[in-house]
Design an enzyme around this catalytic site. Structure first.
Site, PDB file in Angstrom:
ATOM      1  N   LYS A 178      -3.470   0.879  -7.842  1.00 47.72           N
ATOM      2  CA  LYS A 178      -4.760   0.163  -7.751  1.00 47.72           C
ATOM      3  C   LYS A 178      -5.274   0.190  -6.313  1.00 47.72           C
ATOM      4  CE  LYS A 178      -2.993  -3.766  -9.245  1.00 47.72           C
ATOM      5  NZ  LYS A 178      -1.569  -3.392  -9.373  1.00 47.72           N
ATOM      6  N   ARG A 204      -5.753 -11.662 -13.904  1.00 47.42           N
ATOM      7  CA  ARG A 204      -4.372 -11.372 -14.313  1.00 47.42           C
ATOM      8  C   ARG A 204      -3.858 -12.316 -15.372  1.00 47.42           C
ATOM      9  NH1 ARG A 204      -0.757  -9.146  -9.459  1.00 47.42           N
ATOM     10  NH2 ARG A 204      -2.464  -8.505  -8.179  1.00 47.42           N
ATOM     11  N   ARG A 237       6.849   1.654   0.019  1.00 42.33           N
ATOM     12  CA  ARG A 237       5.478   1.474   0.529  1.00 42.33           C
ATOM     13  C   ARG A 237       5.481   0.834   1.922  1.00 42.33           C
ATOM     14  NH1 ARG A 237       1.390  -1.677  -3.096  1.00 42.33           N
ATOM     15  NH2 ARG A 237       3.157  -3.065  -3.295  1.00 42.33           N
ATOM     16  N   ARG A 270       5.539  -5.039   3.050  1.00 37.27           N
ATOM     17  CA  ARG A 270       5.088  -6.304   2.473  1.00 37.27           C
ATOM     18  C   ARG A 270       6.286  -7.170   2.112  1.00 37.27           C
ATOM     19  NH1 ARG A 270       0.562  -5.113  -2.065  1.00 37.27           N
ATOM     20  NH2 ARG A 270       1.880  -6.561  -3.217  1.00 37.27           N
ATOM     21  N   ARG A 293       7.599  -9.736 -10.391  1.00 39.46           N
ATOM     22  CA  ARG A 293       6.196  -9.288 -10.537  1.00 39.46           C
ATOM     23  C   ARG A 293       6.006  -8.542 -11.857  1.00 39.46           C
ATOM     24  NH1 ARG A 293       5.897  -6.238  -4.956  1.00 39.46           N
ATOM     25  NH2 ARG A 293       3.866  -5.509  -5.615  1.00 39.46           N
TER      26      ARG A 293
END
Ligand code: AP5
Length: 260
Positions: A45, A120, A160, A206, A217
């Site tokens: 996303k 969400r 990431r 992160r 998550r």
């Protein structure tokens, strides 16, 4: 020195295709566009939304980025969101709905926006529909749902690195910054070797990009977020895109949806 390792092209460099395969010109949709990009954590996303916003000429609204900015600034919203975010849980509906409704009222959203990470939950979807209806009968025009199986997400999320100010996303294997790609194979990713291509500033990990938080998550995604798609399926505006392939192929499929 050996040649730099190949790296995926940076998202911002993925070419915009100006014509369809049969030569007809592609035209981005006209009029107000309230577009949503939907998918599990790590599905792409944040990688593709800025490009979609650029194509449509509307802002990219990432609730994750907005909440992280609030945490970094130490605002009341940030203080309320911080612990849930770090653990990988959803923040409360009232908090995130207030953030989005305030943002939608800003003048740059007049012609629409690209929503990333919102809604969400069913309650958030209903609140969004209400807020848009009050703005002159607006509604979500299209939902692009990125399909990526859970097994592909751990490597993406745990590799990431992000540029915190811009939200630009990189990966130690799949989307190396130029600073790492220029080093010999096997160079370790550190804040020294992982630098933003545009600014040269150090990238960071992160706090919720751990295997433990990812499990939470994904649980939240499957239990609370995935059912939201049915809400928009009923309105006939969902386009599903296979996100489990190289980024340039995912982008080409997104462009096809936008130009359809
Ligand atoms: P948020 O920031 O929205 O995180 P998320 O939904 O978990 O999504 P990610 O940002 O992890 O993934 P992405 O799909 O953007 O993937 P990316 O493109 O970076 O939310 C964070 C937290 O905020 C939530 O957990 C919650 O606490 C809170 N929150 C936010 N919104 C909320 C809401 N509405 N309600 C309640 N709480 C909310 O890609 C990932 C990596 O993979 C990158 O390194 C990238 O380079 C790589 N990659 C991307 N595509 C490919 C590909 N095709 N092939 C190989 N690698 C790829």
């Amino acid at each position: 020195m050996s040649d730099p390792e190949p790296s995926w092209p940076l998202w911002v460099d993925l070419p915009l295709r100006r014509t369809h395969a049969d030569g007809r010109p592609r035209t981005p949709p006209r009029g107000r566009q309230i577009l949503m990009v939907f998918g599990p954590p790590g599905s792409g996303k944040g990688s593709h939304c800025p490009r979609v916003g650029e194509l449509l000429g509307v802002p990219h609204l990432s609730t994750g980025d907005m909440l992280r900015a609030a945490v970094a600034a130490g605002t009341e919203t940030g203080l309320r969101a911080k612990d849930a975010m770090q653990a990988g849980a959803l923040v409360t509906d009232d908090l995130v709905v207030a953030v989005v409704v305030d943002r939608l009222a800003e003048p740059d959203c007049e012609n629409g926006c690209v929503l990333d990470g919102f809604p969400r939950t069913e309650a958030q979807a209903v609140a969004l529909d209400d807020a848009l209806a009050k703005r002159g009968n607006q509604k979500v025009t299209k939902v692009i749902a990125l399909d990526v199986p859970d097994r592909a997400l751990t490597a993406r999320v745990c590799g990431r690195w992000v540029h915190e100010k811009s939200g630009r996303s990189y990966h130690v294997d799949f989307a190396k910054p130029a600073s790492l790609a220029a080093l010999p194979a096997g160079a370790a990713p550190t804040p020294e070797t992982m630098r933003d291509d545009a600014t040269g500033e150090p990238l960071a990990r992160r706090a919720d990009d751990t295997e433990e938080a990812l499990a939470t998550r994904l649980q939240a995604y499957h239990a609370q977020s995935a059912p939201v798609l049915a809400h928009y399926d009923n309105a006939g505006c969902v386009a599903r895109v296979d996100g489990d392939r190289p980024p340039e192929q995912v982008w080409a499929a997104i462009e096809d949806v936008l130009a359809a």
